[in-house]
Motif scaffolding. Sequence first.
Motif, short mmCIF file in Angstrom:
data_model
loop_
_atom_site.label_atom_id
_atom_site.label_comp_id
_atom_site.label_asym_id
_atom_site.label_seq_id
_atom_site.Cartn_x
_atom_site.Cartn_y
_atom_site.Cartn_z
N ASN A 103 0.81 -1.22 0.00
CA ASN A 103 0.00 0.00 0.00
C ASN A 103 0.85 1.27 0.00
N GLU A 104 2.06 1.19 0.62
CA GLU A 104 2.88 2.41 0.65
C GLU A 104 3.29 2.85 -0.76
N LEU A 105 3.44 1.89 -1.69
CA LEU A 105 3.79 2.26 -3.06
C LEU A 105 2.60 2.90 -3.77
N ILE A 106 1.40 2.44 -3.46
CA ILE A 106 0.20 3.07 -4.03
C ILE A 106 0.10 4.51 -3.56
N LYS A 107 0.37 4.72 -2.27
CA LYS A 107 0.34 6.08 -1.72
C LYS A 107 1.38 6.96 -2.38
N LEU A 108 2.59 6.43 -2.57
CA LEU A 108 3.65 7.23 -3.19
C LEU A 108 3.34 7.54 -4.65
N ALA A 109 2.70 6.61 -5.34
CA ALA A 109 2.29 6.88 -6.72
C ALA A 109 1.28 8.02 -6.76
N ARG A 110 0.37 8.01 -5.81
CA ARG A 110 -0.63 9.08 -5.73
C ARG A 110 0.04 10.42 -5.41
N THR A 134 6.13 -3.21 -13.45
CA THR A 134 5.35 -4.13 -12.63
C THR A 134 5.22 -5.49 -13.32
N ASP A 135 4.49 -6.40 -12.67
CA ASP A 135 4.39 -7.76 -13.18
C ASP A 135 2.99 -8.16 -13.63
N SER A 136 2.06 -7.21 -13.66
CA SER A 136 0.69 -7.56 -14.03
C SER A 136 -0.08 -6.32 -14.49
N LYS A 137 -1.01 -6.54 -15.42
CA LYS A 137 -1.89 -5.46 -15.87
C LYS A 137 -2.85 -5.04 -14.77
N LEU A 138 -2.99 -5.85 -13.73
CA LEU A 138 -3.88 -5.53 -12.62
C LEU A 138 -3.19 -4.74 -11.52
N CYS A 139 -1.93 -4.40 -11.69
CA CYS A 139 -1.20 -3.63 -10.68
C CYS A 139 -1.95 -2.33 -10.40
N PRO A 140 -2.28 -2.03 -9.14
CA PRO A 140 -3.07 -0.84 -8.81
C PRO A 140 -2.34 0.48 -9.03
N LEU A 141 -1.02 0.45 -9.29
CA LEU A 141 -0.28 1.69 -9.52
C LEU A 141 -0.42 2.19 -10.95
N ILE A 142 -0.84 1.33 -11.86
CA ILE A 142 -0.89 1.69 -13.27
C ILE A 142 -1.79 2.89 -13.51
N GLN A 143 -2.85 3.01 -12.72
CA GLN A 143 -3.80 4.12 -12.92
C GLN A 143 -3.14 5.49 -12.70
N ALA A 147 0.21 6.06 -13.43
CA ALA A 147 1.45 6.14 -14.21
C ALA A 147 1.28 6.86 -15.54
N ASP A 148 2.34 7.57 -15.94
CA ASP A 148 2.39 8.14 -17.29
C ASP A 148 2.75 7.06 -18.31
N ARG A 149 3.65 6.16 -17.90
CA ARG A 149 4.06 5.04 -18.74
C ARG A 149 4.25 3.81 -17.86
N THR A 150 4.04 2.65 -18.47
CA THR A 150 4.17 1.40 -17.72
C THR A 150 4.92 0.36 -18.53
N LEU A 151 5.77 -0.41 -17.86
CA LEU A 151 6.40 -1.59 -18.44
C LEU A 151 5.96 -2.78 -17.61
#
Length: 295
Positions: free
Chosen positions: A198-205, A218-227, A229-233
């Motif tokens: 959760n701390e990474l989600i907070k930092l992304a926000r 990240t390792d999945s299209k379901l990663c909650p941080l993607i929303q 991100a400007d770009r994702t791998l």
Amino acid sequence: MNTHLSHPVIKDITEHMSALTPKGRILGDYIIQNPRKAVFMTTKELAEACGVSEATVVRFVGKLGYAGYGDFLQALRDFVDTGLSLPDRVDLPGIKGAGTNCLHRVLVEEINNLQHLYESTDVEAIALFVEKLASSHSVYVIGSRLSYTFAYYLGWSLTKVRKGVHILKGSDSTAIDCLSNAPDGALVIIIATSRYPNELIKLARVSRRFHQTLLVITDSKLCPLIQFADRTLIAPSRSIPLIGYSAAISSIINCLILELAGRNDVAMKHHQERLEQAYLENDILFNPHSHDPRP
């Protein structure tokens, strides 16, 4: 957090239920009720469990919009992976049992993950990541728990080809201070692996709130941080890990560093010369020319 029914793969099934054949609805109900079983099944095994034909299974995943059964299983794997506890993972097929060749299993799973990465890599996304790494004055690399290993690896490697790199531990609350004090135009890279702290989600926000450029590995299209991100791998896994897989994300990191180093500009050369001089003056690394080889 998302509920069971809000995950994309389960939502796909529920939304298509009314349009499915009676046998298709049997498949849909079974998968919704038993995702942890279905994710390990072949088309034949799933067909037998539901009392339908393999052709029905193939038509079912096609009706949901997947190119093939493998694509459907990958989406289901991502869903199942996000909800498994450590005890659940220990009980997964192949994790334990008499006669299990652990090294062989691990190598095969990593090879399969690398093959999947090779087949699905977004070359354009990698190029955009490299361009951001080359053009940004300051770079902040963040990870937490397992992903901190990758964040440190990426950050440490970046220091060999450019200046202005900062490695932050997401579990340390001072990471928020560092982002709030970052210069305008800072680049933030967060590496997040299942089960997504959760701390990474907070930092992304926080990064988005400060209008920083945010790249997520990240390792999945379901990663909650993607929303955020400007770009994702994405380095997807074909298997569900006990703790995590390392080969695919490490390969992405190596690729980014090699692409950046391949530019071989004057600034990078000067930076590396200064580093080597500091290593030499402070006796940081083993130097065969300055050590007595005798025991």
